[in-house]
Design a protein around this motif. Structure first.
Motif, PDB file in Angstrom:
ATOM      1  N   LEU A  26      49.897  42.520  53.273  1.00 60.91           N
ATOM      2  CA  LEU A  26      49.994  42.887  51.881  1.00 60.91           C
ATOM      3  C   LEU A  26      49.394  42.154  50.976  1.00 60.91           C
ATOM      4  N   GLU A  27      49.544  40.583  51.085  1.00 63.62           N
ATOM      5  CA  GLU A  27      48.712  39.671  50.086  1.00 63.62           C
ATOM      6  C   GLU A  27      47.213  40.017  50.096  1.00 63.62           C
ATOM      7  N   LYS A  28      46.624  40.178  51.434  1.00 62.43           N
ATOM      8  CA  LYS A  28      45.329  40.544  51.573  1.00 62.43           C
ATOM      9  C   LYS A  28      44.734  41.634  51.029  1.00 62.43           C
ATOM     10  N   VAL A 104      35.319  38.424  60.889  1.00 68.34           N
ATOM     11  CA  VAL A 104      36.750  38.440  61.065  1.00 68.34           C
ATOM     12  C   VAL A 104      37.168  37.074  60.408  1.00 68.34           C
ATOM     13  N   ASN A 105      38.497  37.360  59.673  1.00 67.85           N
ATOM     14  CA  ASN A 105      39.274  36.513  59.159  1.00 67.85           C
ATOM     15  C   ASN A 105      40.650  36.519  59.683  1.00 67.85           C
ATOM     16  N   VAL A 106      41.250  35.433  60.541  1.00 69.32           N
ATOM     17  CA  VAL A 106      42.422  35.237  61.136  1.00 69.32           C
ATOM     18  C   VAL A 106      43.230  34.506  60.116  1.00 69.32           C
ATOM     19  N   ALA A 107      44.267  35.288  59.194  1.00 63.07           N
ATOM     20  CA  ALA A 107      44.604  34.588  58.113  1.00 63.07           C
ATOM     21  C   ALA A 107      45.375  33.263  58.479  1.00 63.07           C
ATOM     22  N   ASP A 108      46.090  33.319  59.534  1.00 64.76           N
ATOM     23  CA  ASP A 108      46.879  32.128  59.808  1.00 64.76           C
ATOM     24  C   ASP A 108      46.102  31.099  60.891  1.00 64.76           C
ATOM     25  N   THR A 109      44.807  31.409  61.184  1.00 66.41           N
ATOM     26  CA  THR A 109      44.019  30.456  62.067  1.00 66.41           C
ATOM     27  C   THR A 109      42.811  30.313  61.538  1.00 66.41           C
ATOM     28  N   LEU A 112      39.825  30.292  63.599  1.00 68.05           N
ATOM     29  CA  LEU A 112      39.288  31.612  64.155  1.00 68.05           C
ATOM     30  C   LEU A 112      38.387  32.320  63.165  1.00 68.05           C
ATOM     31  N   CYS A 113      38.373  31.820  61.739  1.00 68.97           N
ATOM     32  CA  CYS A 113      37.794  32.760  60.554  1.00 68.97           C
ATOM     33  C   CYS A 113      36.369  32.764  60.523  1.00 68.97           C
ATOM     34  N   ASP A 114      35.543  33.653  60.394  1.00 68.01           N
ATOM     35  CA  ASP A 114      34.123  33.524  60.100  1.00 68.01           C
ATOM     36  C   ASP A 114      34.122  33.502  58.407  1.00 68.01           C
ATOM     37  N   PHE A 115      35.145  34.031  57.790  1.00 69.30           N
ATOM     38  CA  PHE A 115      35.001  33.633  56.373  1.00 69.30           C
ATOM     39  C   PHE A 115      36.556  33.638  55.607  1.00 69.30           C
ATOM     40  N   TYR A 116      36.551  32.984  54.648  1.00 64.97           N
ATOM     41  CA  TYR A 116      37.849  32.850  54.035  1.00 64.97           C
ATOM     42  C   TYR A 116      38.008  33.678  52.757  1.00 64.97           C
ATOM     43  N   LEU A 117      39.279  34.120  52.220  1.00 58.48           N
ATOM     44  CA  LEU A 117      39.142  34.709  50.994  1.00 58.48           C
ATOM     45  C   LEU A 117      39.566  33.530  49.921  1.00 58.48           C
ATOM     46  N   SER A 118      39.027  33.740  48.768  1.00 59.97           N
ATOM     47  CA  SER A 118      39.307  32.926  47.803  1.00 59.97           C
ATOM     48  C   SER A 118      40.089  32.994  46.841  1.00 59.97           C
ATOM     49  N   SER A 119      40.399  32.048  45.927  1.00 61.62           N
ATOM     50  CA  SER A 119      41.109  32.342  44.768  1.00 61.62           C
ATOM     51  C   SER A 119      40.244  32.809  43.591  1.00 61.62           C
ATOM     52  N   VAL A 120      40.571  33.833  43.043  1.00 72.67           N
ATOM     53  CA  VAL A 120      39.605  34.516  42.209  1.00 72.67           C
ATOM     54  C   VAL A 120      39.874  34.454  40.797  1.00 72.67           C
ATOM     55  N   ILE A 130      37.466  30.359  44.251  1.00 69.79           N
ATOM     56  CA  ILE A 130      37.700  29.021  44.377  1.00 69.79           C
ATOM     57  C   ILE A 130      37.995  28.713  45.942  1.00 69.79           C
ATOM     58  N   SER A 131      37.622  27.839  46.733  1.00 68.64           N
ATOM     59  CA  SER A 131      38.160  27.611  48.176  1.00 68.64           C
ATOM     60  C   SER A 131      38.173  25.982  47.948  1.00 68.64           C
ATOM     61  N   THR A 132      39.331  25.514  48.654  1.00 64.34           N
ATOM     62  CA  THR A 132      39.561  24.294  48.846  1.00 64.34           C
ATOM     63  C   THR A 132      39.112  23.772  50.574  1.00 64.34           C
ATOM     64  N   ASN A 133      38.305  24.642  51.207  1.00 64.09           N
ATOM     65  CA  ASN A 133      37.797  24.420  52.415  1.00 64.09           C
ATOM     66  C   ASN A 133      39.122  24.698  53.407  1.00 64.09           C
ATOM     67  N   GLY A 134      40.047  25.619  52.897  1.00 63.58           N
ATOM     68  CA  GLY A 134      41.345  25.405  53.747  1.00 63.58           C
ATOM     69  C   GLY A 134      42.399  24.565  53.684  1.00 63.58           C
ATOM     70  N   LYS A 135      41.999  23.568  52.910  1.00 65.80           N
ATOM     71  CA  LYS A 135      42.876  22.350  52.637  1.00 65.80           C
ATOM     72  C   LYS A 135      44.172  22.562  51.888  1.00 65.80           C
ATOM     73  N   SER A 136      44.042  23.303  50.868  1.00 69.42           N
ATOM     74  CA  SER A 136      45.446  23.737  50.214  1.00 69.42           C
ATOM     75  C   SER A 136      45.257  25.027  49.202  1.00 69.42           C
ATOM     76  N   PRO A 137      45.403  26.012  50.069  1.00 68.97           N
ATOM     77  CA  PRO A 137      45.418  27.367  49.231  1.00 68.97           C
ATOM     78  C   PRO A 137      46.254  27.253  47.851  1.00 68.97           C
ATOM     79  N   THR A 138      47.339  26.471  48.051  1.00 70.48           N
ATOM     80  CA  THR A 138      48.144  26.499  46.635  1.00 70.48           C
ATOM     81  C   THR A 138      47.421  25.627  45.560  1.00 70.48           C
ATOM     82  N   PHE A 139      46.929  24.745  45.982  1.00 72.83           N
ATOM     83  CA  PHE A 139      45.730  24.128  45.072  1.00 72.83           C
ATOM     84  C   PHE A 139      44.792  25.272  44.500  1.00 72.83           C
TER      85      PHE A 139
HETATM   86  C1  SHN Z   1      41.951  29.284  55.476  1.00 75.59           C
HETATM   87  C2  SHN Z   1      42.679  30.541  54.411  1.00 75.59           C
HETATM   88  C3  SHN Z   1      42.146  31.668  55.345  1.00 75.59           C
HETATM   89  C4  SHN Z   1      42.494  33.079  54.467  1.00 75.59           C
HETATM   90  O1  SHN Z   1      43.719  33.596  54.340  1.00 75.59           O
HETATM   91  O2  SHN Z   1      41.474  33.740  54.128  1.00 75.59           O
HETATM   92  C5  SHN Z   1      44.143  30.486  54.401  1.00 75.59           C
HETATM   93  C6  SHN Z   1      44.922  29.860  55.408  1.00 75.59           C
HETATM   94  C7  SHN Z   1      46.259  29.758  55.137  1.00 75.59           C
HETATM   95  N1  SHN Z   1      46.911  30.009  54.017  1.00 75.59           N
HETATM   96  C8  SHN Z   1      48.389  29.742  54.378  1.00 75.59           C
HETATM   97  C9  SHN Z   1      49.473  29.625  53.375  1.00 75.59           C
HETATM   98  C10 SHN Z   1      49.213  30.059  52.009  1.00 75.59           C
HETATM   99  N2  SHN Z   1      48.302  30.514  51.478  1.00 75.59           N
HETATM  100  C11 SHN Z   1      48.525  30.969  50.102  1.00 75.59           C
HETATM  101  C12 SHN Z   1      47.682  31.628  49.313  1.00 75.59           C
HETATM  102  C13 SHN Z   1      46.413  31.991  49.230  1.00 75.59           C
HETATM  103  N3  SHN Z   1      45.671  31.693  50.247  1.00 75.59           N
HETATM  104  C14 SHN Z   1      44.481  32.160  50.114  1.00 75.59           C
HETATM  105  C15 SHN Z   1      43.248  31.732  51.098  1.00 75.59           C
HETATM  106  C16 SHN Z   1      43.285  31.114  52.557  1.00 75.59           C
HETATM  107  N4  SHN Z   1      44.405  30.790  53.016  1.00 75.59           N
HETATM  108  C17 SHN Z   1      42.195  30.787  52.861  1.00 75.59           C
HETATM  109  C18 SHN Z   1      41.740  29.218  52.567  1.00 75.59           C
HETATM  110  C19 SHN Z   1      41.139  29.302  51.158  1.00 75.59           C
HETATM  111  C20 SHN Z   1      40.866  27.878  50.725  1.00 75.59           C
HETATM  112  O3  SHN Z   1      39.792  27.598  51.024  1.00 75.59           O
HETATM  113  O4  SHN Z   1      41.403  27.084  49.848  1.00 75.59           O
HETATM  114  C21 SHN Z   1      44.168  32.614  48.918  1.00 75.59           C
HETATM  115  C22 SHN Z   1      43.416  31.581  47.953  1.00 75.59           C
HETATM  116  C23 SHN Z   1      43.320  33.814  48.869  1.00 75.59           C
HETATM  117  C24 SHN Z   1      43.923  35.031  49.323  1.00 75.59           C
HETATM  118  O5  SHN Z   1      44.925  35.083  50.366  1.00 75.59           O
HETATM  119  O6  SHN Z   1      43.812  36.157  48.781  1.00 75.59           O
HETATM  120  C25 SHN Z   1      45.510  32.760  48.309  1.00 75.59           C
HETATM  121  C26 SHN Z   1      45.812  32.280  46.792  1.00 75.59           C
HETATM  122  C27 SHN Z   1      45.393  33.206  45.816  1.00 75.59           C
HETATM  123  C28 SHN Z   1      45.836  33.065  44.515  1.00 75.59           C
HETATM  124  O7  SHN Z   1      46.951  33.223  44.084  1.00 75.59           O
HETATM  125  O8  SHN Z   1      44.944  32.841  43.593  1.00 75.59           O
HETATM  126  C29 SHN Z   1      49.917  30.308  49.632  1.00 75.59           C
HETATM  127  C30 SHN Z   1      50.527  30.256  48.488  1.00 75.59           C
HETATM  128  C31 SHN Z   1      51.042  31.509  47.835  1.00 75.59           C
HETATM  129  O9  SHN Z   1      51.049  32.663  48.361  1.00 75.59           O
HETATM  130  O10 SHN Z   1      51.563  31.462  46.636  1.00 75.59           O
HETATM  131  C32 SHN Z   1      50.167  29.894  51.121  1.00 75.59           C
HETATM  132  C33 SHN Z   1      51.696  28.929  51.366  1.00 75.59           C
HETATM  133  C34 SHN Z   1      51.419  27.668  50.577  1.00 75.59           C
HETATM  134  C35 SHN Z   1      50.500  26.655  51.438  1.00 75.59           C
HETATM  135  O11 SHN Z   1      50.378  26.847  52.571  1.00 75.59           O
HETATM  136  O12 SHN Z   1      49.689  26.073  50.670  1.00 75.59           O
HETATM  137  C36 SHN Z   1      48.482  29.059  55.512  1.00 75.59           C
HETATM  138  C37 SHN Z   1      49.868  28.585  56.330  1.00 75.59           C
HETATM  139  C38 SHN Z   1      50.453  29.815  56.749  1.00 75.59           C
HETATM  140  C39 SHN Z   1      51.822  29.441  57.699  1.00 75.59           C
HETATM  141  O13 SHN Z   1      52.410  28.486  57.194  1.00 75.59           O
HETATM  142  O14 SHN Z   1      52.116  30.300  58.602  1.00 75.59           O
HETATM  143  C40 SHN Z   1      47.178  29.295  56.061  1.00 75.59           C
HETATM  144  C41 SHN Z   1      46.852  28.922  57.701  1.00 75.59           C
HETATM  145  C42 SHN Z   1      46.505  27.424  57.545  1.00 75.59           C
HETATM  146  O15 SHN Z   1      46.171  26.863  56.729  1.00 75.59           O
HETATM  147  O16 SHN Z   1      46.522  26.929  58.799  1.00 75.59           O
END
Ligand code: SHN
Ligand code: NAI
Length: 189
Positions: A26-28, A104-109, A112-120, A130-139
């Motif tokens: 749903l999120e993706k 391919v993008n494997v959301a939780d790994t 295994l991802c060829d690309f990440y989704l970004s915050s837009v 915006i990407s944090t290199n996967g460090k903190s999607p919440t940031f």
């Molecule tokens: C690597 C990446 C691959 C990918 O998904 O493409 C990835 C991976 C993972 N996300 C996880 C968790 C969360 N992801 C979000 C939210 C978003 N995640 C997104 C992207 C990405 N997430 C890519 C890197 C982006 C970068 O480079 O920064 C955003 C930007 C875009 C989108 O998804 O559309 C979108 C925000 C959109 C917006 O609002 O602007 C929240 C917060 C929330 O939902 O409120 C949480 C919970 C809090 C937290 O963990 O921070 C987990 C742990 C799963 C678990 O614990 O099981 C993993 C796996 C891991 O890190 O191992």
């Protein structure tokens, strides 16, 4: 070092498959449609959340397939986003995609991802990914909110004016570039 190379993809011209119909699916799907409402997307899962059915009802280019993943479903797809709750299935889909040269993008790994989704960030025609290199999607999410609040609503007007000027400028490429650089230099102040 962050070696990710950002590109802006025209999803309307590509075929996207999402595997998994839970929260991640749903999120993706929501993220995709928020940017490209007419993107052709197929989502496959044995159980599909009601919110996904509602989105599909609003977007005629979204097709739902109620079934478990089968490699035959990959045919014709350019991109795949994987978000099932079965790690072994996710890994198998990733391997199947690699064998077919499908990105391919494997959301939780991340590994295994060829690309990440970004915050837009969106303001009219301006889009900032915006990407944090996967460090903190919440940031990434929070920083999106900061930038969204910062950008003026008049931005679209500025872009429209610049388009008009760009179309009206005469002279060679260098002369046009010099003029556009000069006009936009006020943005730096
Ligand atoms: C690597 C990446 C691959 C990918 O998904 O493409 C990835 C991976 C993972 N996300 C996880 C968790 C969360 N992801 C979000 C939210 C978003 N995640 C997104 C992207 C990405 N997430 C890519 C890197 C982006 C970068 O480079 O920064 C955003 C930007 C875009 C989108 O998804 O559309 C979108 C925000 C959109 C917006 O609002 O602007 C929240 C917060 C929330 O939902 O409120 C949480 C919970 C809090 C937290 O963990 O921070 C987990 C742990 C799963 C678990 O614990 O099981 C993993 C796996 C891991 O890190 O191992
Ligand atoms: N990257 C991200 O943003 C996040 C990733 N995750 C991770 O993603 C995974 C999925 O999470 P949720 O969506 O919350 O799970 P969920 O339980 O809500 O949904 C799982 C979905 O996978 C489907 N599924 C299971 N086996 C399948 C198969 N063989 N073929 C096709 N579909 C299949 C189910 O039918 C269901 O639709 C979890 O492992 C979770 O840790 C969780 C939160 C954020």
């Amino acid at each position: 070092m962050n070696t990710l190379f950002p590109i802006f993809v025209k999803l309307e011209q590509l075929q996207l498959l999402i595997v998994g119909g839970g929260y991640v699916g749903l999120e993706k799907l929501t993220a995709v449609l928020a940017n490209a409402p007419a993107a052709p997307v197929t989502l496959v899962a044995p159980e599909i959340r009601a919110e996904i059915h509602a989105l599909a009802a609003e977007h005629p280019t979204v097709k739902l397939v109620q079934a478990v993943y089968d490699p035959a479903l990959l045919a014709g797809n350019d991109l795949v986003i994987v978000g099932t709750n079965d790690k072994a299935v996710n890994r198998q889909i990733q391997a199947d995609c690699k064998a077919r040269k499908i990105l391919v993008n494997v959301a939780d790994t991340p590994a295994l991802c060829d690309f990440y989704l970004s915050s837009v960030v969106k303001k009219g025609d301006l889009k900032i990914a915006i990407s944090t290199n996967g460090k903190s999607p919440t940031f990434a999410k929070r920083f999106r909110e900061v930038l969204e609040a910062m950008l003026p609503d008049t931005l679209q007007e500025t872009l429209d004016n610049l388009t008009t000027i760009r179309q009206q400028l005469t002279g060679d490429f260098q002369a046009k570039m010099d003029r556009l650089n000069e006009i936009t230099s006020v943005l730096k102040r």
